[in-house]
Design a protein around this motif. Structure first.
Motif, PDB file in Angstrom:
ATOM      1  N   MET A   1      25.270 -60.805 -84.027  1.00 53.73           N
ATOM      2  CA  MET A   1      24.217 -60.653 -85.021  1.00 53.73           C
ATOM      3  C   MET A   1      24.807 -60.313 -86.377  1.00 53.73           C
ATOM      4  SD  MET A   1      21.350 -61.423 -84.148  1.00 53.73           S
ATOM      5  CE  MET A   1      20.277 -60.762 -85.414  1.00 53.73           C
ATOM      6  N   GLU A   2      25.754 -59.381 -86.352  1.00 55.62           N
ATOM      7  CA  GLU A   2      26.362 -58.989 -87.618  1.00 55.62           C
ATOM      8  C   GLU A   2      27.065 -60.166 -88.256  1.00 55.62           C
ATOM      9  OE1 GLU A   2      28.881 -55.812 -86.626  1.00 55.62           O
ATOM     10  OE2 GLU A   2      27.258 -54.398 -86.250  1.00 55.62           O
ATOM     11  N   ALA A   3      27.776 -60.917 -87.396  1.00 52.10           N
ATOM     12  CA  ALA A   3      28.501 -62.069 -87.928  1.00 52.10           C
ATOM     13  C   ALA A   3      27.527 -63.069 -88.526  1.00 52.10           C
ATOM     14  CB  ALA A   3      29.316 -62.718 -86.822  1.00 52.10           C
ATOM     15  N   LEU A   4      26.430 -63.258 -87.839  1.00 54.76           N
ATOM     16  CA  LEU A   4      25.426 -64.192 -88.351  1.00 54.76           C
ATOM     17  C   LEU A   4      24.923 -63.715 -89.710  1.00 54.76           C
ATOM     18  CD1 LEU A   4      23.627 -66.643 -87.838  1.00 54.76           C
ATOM     19  CD2 LEU A   4      21.933 -65.056 -86.944  1.00 54.76           C
ATOM     20  N   ALA A   5      24.651 -62.421 -89.778  1.00 61.77           N
ATOM     21  CA  ALA A   5      24.136 -61.874 -91.033  1.00 61.77           C
ATOM     22  C   ALA A   5      25.143 -62.074 -92.159  1.00 61.77           C
ATOM     23  CB  ALA A   5      23.820 -60.388 -90.860  1.00 61.77           C
ATOM     24  N   ASN A   7      27.554 -64.292 -92.400  1.00 61.90           N
ATOM     25  CA  ASN A   7      27.696 -65.689 -92.793  1.00 61.90           C
ATOM     26  C   ASN A   7      26.484 -66.181 -93.545  1.00 61.90           C
ATOM     27  OD1 ASN A   7      30.326 -66.552 -91.858  1.00 61.90           O
ATOM     28  ND2 ASN A   7      29.551 -65.882 -89.883  1.00 61.90           N
ATOM     29  N   LEU A   8      25.339 -65.673 -93.156  1.00 64.22           N
ATOM     30  CA  LEU A   8      24.135 -66.002 -93.924  1.00 64.22           C
ATOM     31  C   LEU A   8      24.285 -65.489 -95.346  1.00 64.22           C
ATOM     32  CD1 LEU A   8      20.885 -65.419 -91.892  1.00 64.22           C
ATOM     33  CD2 LEU A   8      21.640 -67.465 -93.078  1.00 64.22           C
ATOM     34  N   GLY A  67      30.588 -57.692 -88.973  1.00 65.18           N
ATOM     35  CA  GLY A  67      30.341 -59.122 -89.150  1.00 65.18           C
ATOM     36  C   GLY A  67      31.596 -59.943 -89.150  1.00 65.18           C
ATOM     37  N   THR A  69      34.048 -62.639 -88.542  1.00 66.54           N
ATOM     38  CA  THR A  69      33.994 -64.036 -88.121  1.00 66.54           C
ATOM     39  C   THR A  69      35.346 -64.647 -88.407  1.00 66.54           C
ATOM     40  OG1 THR A  69      31.758 -64.090 -88.944  1.00 66.54           O
ATOM     41  CG2 THR A  69      32.740 -66.194 -88.338  1.00 66.54           C
TER      42      THR A  69
END
Lengths: 590, 231, 103, 702
Positions: A1-5, A7-8, A67, A69
């Motif tokens: 989730m953190e990574a997604l956030a 990258n978003l 986050g 990645t």
């Protein structure tokens, strides 16, 4: 989730920029709202990541990444097949898309994510032409800025670092003041020339790191390079110089600052806000993140020089401020002075100074960004920034006067507001530093005096005295009111709250920041200080291969001689580029 | 050999210079004579180099046609004829490709070039047709410098090719290629496996070109309007 | 075996070049670039057929194919431009289009 | 209630007292809220009045509640005996570290504010905390700061209105700033470490800036505000350096003095270790800290801001520039007695500066016509008296004088304000006289204030000033004589002002419509302060019939001194043998008043002094040209330097850049002739280029 956030956070603005570019003409008026929405989403994402930080630090140590990645991006070189399938790079250059936020970069990301929506909102009435383009560039700039702070790969950092140039070039060049073309070009060339030299340094550093680590793959990984041992002190001094060229111009350190006043004066308000609030921090962040831990001996070697430049900037910038007539230029010079403080703290090589320096970055972003916003609001109404043409506005615009005063006081380091905490710690560090020493602290402290002189001069000219307004102003044709509109108050209020909040509770940042600094930077540079101290007894530090790459064959790097006869030599292409897909495949079971 | 080659090519340069549009008709005729002489000698030289009996004649023929067609393309004063000579050139090259056992490619060349591209050219030429030969077709531009530079480049290229092929000449002839050489399969398999990304990119490029061409051609040209400056 | 092809390719290339430089008609100029492509295609295929080392490969042909595609793209764009320019000024003279010049 | 009881803690929790500064702040914020809610201005004073009153209540309770900490008698001995400073410092250190002999001061820590460096390693955990320190000095300071403030705030309710009772423009702002000011001052006094002290220090400077600039459309007010803030910042610069130096000395080296877990800038820590420092170190710290006091207390040579600060509304002058803010410098030096006491050099510097300042500003005061300016110079002069006291090792007497001075100086300022109020803002003594019948209440209260300031026996100023003069005499006869003479001058100029204002024929300025006595809300505070001016001094004396006592019933040294005992540790007992001086100084005061009566009793329209003293008087009137000297010596050179720098930026540095850029630019100028816009020309160039490259390749034979 953190990574997604995360990258978003990096990619969403870019995507939004594309979408805004593609908006049809008749929907052009949705561009500001859309970008503001994106900005607010970014802010929420950044805050969410910020809230996750303490827990991450608790479980994963002080330099924990939020986050994280890491995936392969570009790999150039020879590949070998692994027995279990897939290929692995055995010889060549590897660039990774590795992003993550730790306690050092996260405050700056949050700052960026805060300033972006504010600067979008402040452009609603100020920007009337080519709005779609404008917001698209603004969002593209955002991607660059957040990417810079998030990058964990030196080359990726460099890519984002340069990526910030282009949008700002257009923001200044298209929507700026009368001298915008010149200012934009100067800004671009100045910073670009410097960063090219930095790039050379980066490449050299990476190649040397590969050699020192007996690794045939040239990697730009931040952790790898930050824990490198074995560079000679001469190399480090030169590498530091290479870093200096790019970052010192960006900071900007005295005598390399002359692009800044012009760029600030000509830029639209949002450009100024982001330039002062975030982009200047790229330089200081670069020094902190790269120059200090990667070439600690070089940094220690150059520390007095850097301290001297910082001091010169503090005093010179402050005195220049005092005689400016253009208030925006005044604030711009004040940035020169303030970032001198920041650098002074950093090169004191003390924990308190480094922590103060990071804090200074945030605080300067808040208060100077806010000052630019306020000045922009005045400009929108009076179409002038000339101190001699304005006066007594406190009676006309009490709300603006309140904010202006608050931010000016924050800027001159009034205790209880945010500026003080960082200024005080920075000066304390400079004063107590073994590397810099007393006189740096003493001379730096004159900055707090001169700061009051010029800032109160500006405040006095604009707010106090008998009312002076240029003829036919204030111009309220764009739907503004005489005093601030609710929208403008909403822009300034969060900054005001933060200015006070960080003044009374700086530990919101430092509690997580200090351990991270200690683990990543302080330890490195203090080692170097020690080395410099007992230089006579210095032994070559042991080579500790710290990278955990799988031990494939250690192929010797291709030398120039091997490459000499390529035309007559092997016909098969040596360099086949691969667009590596998933990280797992490219990593080859790392 | 090098001096001879240089001499021939210099001769060719002079001939071409004379033959290019611009001069009087008789000087152009002289130019053609010179070119023919140079071409003949060069051909003889080249033929010397081609070993074996079988392809020699064919190669010579195709080469001669190709060079002649090329010369006519650049010297003819009427664009339509230039285009037609270009088609001749294509056919000559096709022949050479067949000699090189690239049958699929040769067919592709004919179809794409002669069939598609050149037809477009001819259309466009028709579109821009003028009743009399246009002045810019009659007079060439800086023929001296062009020929000089071009043939200097050619001499150097030839020298370079020669230099680097000298060791290769000693090696035995390569083995004849497989049966399926030049067929669609032989070319198609690598195209869709090894070079799949590249072919996607090429496809993208073509698409972009298509879109671009449409976008450009659709635009209404408003003569001599200064670009909008916001200064 | 390679040499004659390479030489021929070079000759075609250079002739195209000369044409491009000396002819003033835009269409002919583009035709000349196509001619240069022909030289290169010949070159590539010859290299594929007679490699300096090892067995013949199809790489040359594949590259040639790409080249043809590029040529097609180029022709499409170039001709569109030519049409536009002709509409713009009514001439195909390359000398008439000097907008690249620094004023 | 434990009036100096032998207890170890207060009855009410410290938490409660720690909220003392917050009430006025809360009031100020509430005013802000009311403004946002667009309430009517006329009632917006209530939050601040209540907030300040709450503070005052707490301060009084604290004063009564404060326990008496056991004082070490041995310390007294050290101070009185003639041992050398460093020796004494060493012993002091021993006493402080000895621990049990001195009760620890009460400290309440709110939270840790700023981290000082590495928090991850256990060996070096330091904070700058927000903590409060409760001792006698704090209690005394808080007592008068909050109470006088309350009175002044109430007075302002009447003052900040026009003749019809309508609030002036900016009424809300005024009260918000007053609240903020009381908050700052209380924080300053209560703080338990140097950083919080610095915070209060700067915040009072800010409030002073805001309040002096209250009438900001007036250029003079705006300039005065700026001047006040900047001159204060000059002092703060030294003060900050003092703090840095202190931190450095306490933490430097491999084996720093400050131990793990101690906050290096807390008073407790500093005073614990200060004795272990070298004498030069202590002197450095003391001198730097003194700079701060010079700025805040408007002492020579940083006194120039205070007279200009009279541009603010009169309650502000009373509050900030007489009763409270300027006392911060005195407070700080008294608080840092362990530091200053160990540095004879610093004490001597303070003494000399104090003497100089006292004389200079008293003479300036004697040649002014602006009532408020006279009072301002008199303030500086009186503060200089306190400096002399500090320099003579009697910080408790200095604080005693601060205490009494606050009452009567506030009274005088408010009286002047009442005059201004009546005369629609006219304050120039040349333009009016004989107001005693028009403003009877004001006249009476002013008379008592003037008497107190002049050192009339039995009024509050007499007791405290006399202690200072006495200490000066004990230190050196010359110092004593100078102070005594200045005291006489003080009496003279005070009554010069009084007579010029209230005596003689009734003259009114033309633009004053209907002079009238102030409303009740202003008169009552005047009388309250009058009570203070009369009786405040009795907190510092003891009633003792017969024997060695003044007029047979009073002896110096009272309750207040007991309070200050621990904070100003090591102050010698005094009062013995100084009785003759009390009579002398009473005579001097009466003499000064008499002289003033002789020369100004009828309020002559032309100043007799101006004729009699000639050039000297003009020099006084022009304030010794300090403003001009500073302007030419510092301000203009710096500003010109700024101009030079700015020009350097535009031409010098940018010129270098321009030169660098000129290389490619000239090259490109040459090359631009090649750019003819002809596509084929470019192509030809390319061909030639490739050919040349090939040629080179061939020739070099790579």
């Amino acid at each position: 989730m953190e990574a997604l956030a995360l990258n978003l956070l990096i990619l969403l603005p870019l995507a939004a920029a594309v979408v805004i570019c593609l908006l049809p003409e008749r929907r052009a008026d949705t561009a500001p709202k859309l970008s503001l929405g994106v900005g607010l989403v970014l802010l929420i994402l950044a805050l969410a990541l910020w809230l996750r930080l303490p827990a991450a630090q608790h479980t994963r140590g002080p330099s924990a990444l939020v986050g994280d990645t890491d995936c392969a991006w570009l790999a150039i070189g020879d590949r070998a097949r692994l027995p279990e399938g897939g290929t692995i790079l055995v010889n060549g250059v590897e660039l990774r898309y590795h992003v993550g936020l730790d306690a050092i970069s996260l405050p700056l990301v949050v700052l960026t994510a805060l300033l972006v929506p504010l600067s979008i909102a402040c452009s609603f009435t100020a920007i009337r032409t080519r709005t779609r383009e404008y917001y698209a560039w603004l969002l593209a700039l955002t991607t660059g800025m957040i990417g810079v702070f998030a990058a964990r790969d030196l080359l990726l950092f460099y890519v984002f670092f340069e990526l910030t140039l282009v949008p700002l070039y257009f923001l200044i060049g298209i929507w700026g003041g009368p001298q915008r073309r010149y200012a934009a070009t100067k800004f671009f060339l100045y910073t670009f020339v410097g960063s090219v030299i930095t790039f050379a340094g980066i490449v050299y550093l990476a190649i040397r790191a590969a050699v020192l680590n007996f690794d045939s793959v040239i990697s730009f990984d931040l952790n790898l390079l930050s824990t490198l041992h074995g560079l000679t002190s001469t190399e480090q001094a030169w590498l530091f110089f290479a870093f200096f060229c790019g970052f010192a111009i960006k900071v900007p350190l005295f005598p390399l600052h002359t692009w800044l006043p012009l760029a600030h004066t000509e830029a639209p308000t949002a450009g100024s806000v982001l330039l002062a609030g975030v982009l200047l921090k790229l330089g200081t962040y670069g020094f902190l993140r790269f120059a200090l831990p990667m070439v600690p001996d070089g940094a220690v070697h150059w520390a007095t020089f850097m301290g001297g430049l910082a001091l010169a900037g503090i005093i010179y910038g402050a005195l220049c401020c005092w005689v400016q007539r253009d208030v925006k230029k005044l604030v711009a010079y004040s940035s020169v002075s303030h970032l001198g403080f920041c650098m002074l703290g950093m090169f004191s090589i003390l924990p308190v100074g480094l922590s103060g320096s990071v804090l200074y970055m945030v605080n300067h972003g808040l208060s100077t960004g806010a000052l630019f916003l306020v000045v922009g609001m005045v400009y929108e109404r009076y179409h002038t920034r000339d101190l001699d043409q304005l006066g007594g506005l406190a009676r006309q615009m009490p709300i603006l006067a309140f904010f202006f005063m608050l931010f000016a006081l924050s800027s001159i380091g009034l205790p209880g507001l945010n500026g003080f905490v960082s200024e005080f710690t920075v000066l304390l560090a400079a004063f107590n530093s073994d590397v810099l020493g007393r006189w740096y602290g003493v001379l730096g402290a004159t900055g707090i005096l001169l700061g009051a002189v010029y800032m109160l001069y500006a405040v006095g000219q604009i707010l106090f005295g008998p009312l002076k307004e240029p003829p036919q102003t204030p111009d309220l044709s764009t739907g503004l009111k005489r005093d601030l509109t609710p929208r403008e108050i909403a822009i300034l209020a969060p900054l005001a709250v933060l200015v006070v909040l960080l003044g009374v509770a700086p530990r919101l940042i430092t509690d997580t920041l200090d351990p991270a600094l200690q683990a990543q930077i302080v330890a490195r540079v203090q080692e170097a200080t020690q080395r410099a101290d007992d230089i006579a007894l210095r032994k070559a530090p042991a080579n500790e291969p710290t990278n955990d790459k799988p031990e494939t064959e250690n192929v010797k790097l291709e030398t120039d001689q091997d490459r000499a006869g390529t035309f007559a030599g092997s016909y098969s292409p040596v360099f086949g580029f691969s667009f590596a897909g998933s990280p797992a495949e490219a990593d080859g079971g790392r | 050999m090098p001096t001879l080659l240089i001499a021939i090519l210099t001769l060719g340069a002079v001939g071409l210079f004379l033959a290019l549009p611009g001069g009087r008709a008789d000087t152009r005729r002289v130019g053609w004579v010179v070119l023919a002489a140079a071409g003949a000698v060069l051909l003889a030289l080249l033929l010397q180099l081609v070993p074996g009996a079988d392809p020699r004649g064919l190669f010579a023929g195709f080469a001669l046609v190709a060079v002649f067609a090329a010369l006519r393309v650049i010297t003819h004063r009427k664009p339509v004829y230039s285009a037609l000579y270009f088609i001749l050139l294509i056919f000559a090259v096709t022949g050479l490709l067949v000699l090189l056992e690239a049958t699929f490619l040769s067919m592709a060349l004919v179809i794409i070039y002669a069939g598609a591209i050149l037809v477009t050219y001819v259309f466009v030429i028709m579109l821009a047709q003028q009743s009399r030969p246009a002045p810019y077709d009659v007079k060439s531009r800086e023929p001296v410098w062009g020929c000089l530079a071009g043939f200097l480049l050619l001499i150097l290229l030839a020298r370079q090719i020669e230099l680097f092929l000298v060791p290769a000449q000693r090696t035995p002839l390569p083995a004849p290629v497989a049966e399926a050489a030049g067929t669609i399969e032989a070319v198609g398999v690598p195209l869709l496996t090894e070079y799949v990304v590249a072919i996607q990119i090429i496809g993208l490029l073509l698409l972009a070109a298509l879109v671009g061409a449409i976008a450009i051609a659709r635009r209404r040209a408003t003569p001599r309007v200064e670009s909008e400056g916001d200064e | 075996m390679l040499l004659p092809y390479l030489l021929l390719g070079a000759i075609l290339f250079v002739l195209g070049l000369i044409g491009f430089v000396t002819r003033r008609n835009l269409i002919i100029m583009f035709l000349c670039t196509e001619m240069m492509f022909q030289g290169i295609i010949l070159n590539l295929v010859a290299f594929g057929r007679y490699p300096l080392k090892g067995a013949p490969t199809f790489d040359g042909q594949v590259f040639a194919l790409f080249l043809i595609a590029v040529a097609a793209a180029e022709a499409a764009l170039a001709l569109a431009l030519v049409v536009l320019l002709y509409r713009y000024q009514g001439t195909l003279d390359a000398n008439a289009y000097r907008m690249l010049k620094d004023e | 209630m434990t009036l100096l009881a032998d207890a170890t803690t207060t009855i009410l929790p410290l938490r409660l007292y720690a909220t003392l500064p917050l009430w006025p702040l809360l009031g100020a914020l509430l005013v802000g809220l009311l403004v946002v809610l667009r309430r009517k201005a006329s009632a917006t004073h209530w939050p601040v009045v209540l907030g300040v009153a709450a503070s005052a209540t707490l301060a009084i309770v604290l004063f009564l509640d404060l326990p008496k900490s056991t004082t070490n008698a041995a310390l007294q001995e050290h101070w009185k005996s003639g041992v050398s400073a460093s020796q004494r410092a060493g012993e002091l250190y021993a006493v402080f570290t000895g621990g049990a002999s001195r009760a620890p001061a009460l400290t309440y820590t709110l939270y840790n504010w700023i981290s000082l460096g590495d928090q991850s390693s256990l060996c070096n955990q330091h904070w700058l905390a927000v903590n409060f320190y409760f001792d006698g000095l704090t209690a005394v300071m808080l007592l008068f700061v909050t109470v006088v403030s309350t009175i002044i705030v109430v007075y302002s309710i009447g003052y900040m209105r026009d003749h019809h009772g309508q609030p002036e423009r900016g009424y809300e702002r005024f009260f918000a700033f007053l609240g903020l000011f009381v908050f700052s001052m209380a924080t300053l006094v209560l703080s338990g470490n140097f950083i919080l002290l610095y915070l209060g220090w700067e915040l009072v400077g800010l409030c002073s800036y805001l309040l002096i600039g209250f009438y900001y459309p007036r250029p003079a007010a705006a300039a005065a505000a700026k001047k006040a803030f900047i001159v204060n910042r000059i002092g703060d610069f030294g003060f900050a350096l003092g703090i840095f130096t202190l931190y450095w000395f306490l933490t430097a080296g491999a084996d720093p003095l400050v131990q793990h877990g101690e906050n290096p800038l807390d008073y407790a820590t500093v005073f614990k270790y200060v004795g272990a420092l070298e004498p030069w170190q202590i002197t450095t710290v003391a001198l730097l800290l003194m700079c701060g006091a010079l700025g805040k207390s408007a002492q020579f040579p940083l006194h120039v801001w205070l007279p200009d600060a009279m541009e603010g509304p009169t309650p502000v002058s009373a509050l900030i520039h007489a009763a409270t803010m300027v006392t911060a410098g005195i407070y700080m030096i008294a608080r840092c007695t362990p530091i200053f006491g160990a540095s004879p050099l610093a004490l001597n510097v303070i003494l000399v500066l104090g003497l100089l300042g006292a004389v200079l500003t008293a003479t300036m005061a004697a040649a002014q016509y602006d009532m408020k300016r006279i009072l301002a110079y008199s303030t500086i002069s009186q503060l200089a008296f306190m400096f002399v006291g500090l320099g003579c090792r009697v910080p408790d007497s200095a604080v005693f004088h601060v205490f009494t001075h606050a009452w009567f100086k506030a009274l005088l300022f408010l009286g002047a304000g009442s005059v201004m109020h009546a005369l629609s803002g006219v304050i120039d003594l040349r333009r009016f006289s004989g107001l005693r019948d028009v403003l009877p209440q004001t006249c009476r209260t002013m008379l008592i204030g003037c008497l107190a300031l002049a050192g009339f026996p039995l009024l509050s100023g007499f007791w405290s000033k006399d202690e200072l003069v006495h200490a000066a005499f004990e230190r050196h006869p010359v110092a004593g004589l100078i102070l005594l003479a200045t005291a006489g001058l003080t009496a003279y100029y005070t009554f010069r002002m009084f007579f010029l204002c209230f005596h003689g024929e009734l003259r009114l300025p033309d633009d004053a419509a209907q002079p009238h006595e102030a409303p009740l809300v202003m008169i009552v505070p005047l009388w309250l302060l009058t009570l203070g001016a009369i009786f405040a001094g009795y907190l510092g004396v003891t009633f003792a019939a017969g024997g060695e006592s003044f007029l047979g019933f009073i002896r110096p040294h009272g309750l207040l001194h007991d309070y200050l005992h621990d904070s100003t540790i090591g102050t010698p007992e005094h009062g013995h043998g100084g009785l003759w001086l009390m009579y002398v100084s009473a005579l001097v005061a009466l003499g000064g008043i008499g002289l003033a009566w002789a020369r100004f009793g009828q309020a002559p329209e032309t100043d007799p002094d101006a004729r009699a003293l000639g050039g000297l008087w003009r020099l006084w009137h022009a304030k010794y040209y300090f403003d001009e000297i500073y302007d030419y010596a510092f301000v203009r050179p710096l500003r010109n330097l700024g101009r030079v720098f700015s020009a350097t930026d535009d031409y010098g540095l940018d010129g270098v850049i321009w030169l660098v850029a000129a290389v490619p630019r000239s090259l490109s100028f040459l090359l631009h002739f090649l750019q003819r816009g002809a596509l084929q020309g470019y192509a030809l160039g390319m061909v030639v280029g490739v050919a040349v490259l090939l040629l080179l390749w061939n020739l070099i034979g790579v």
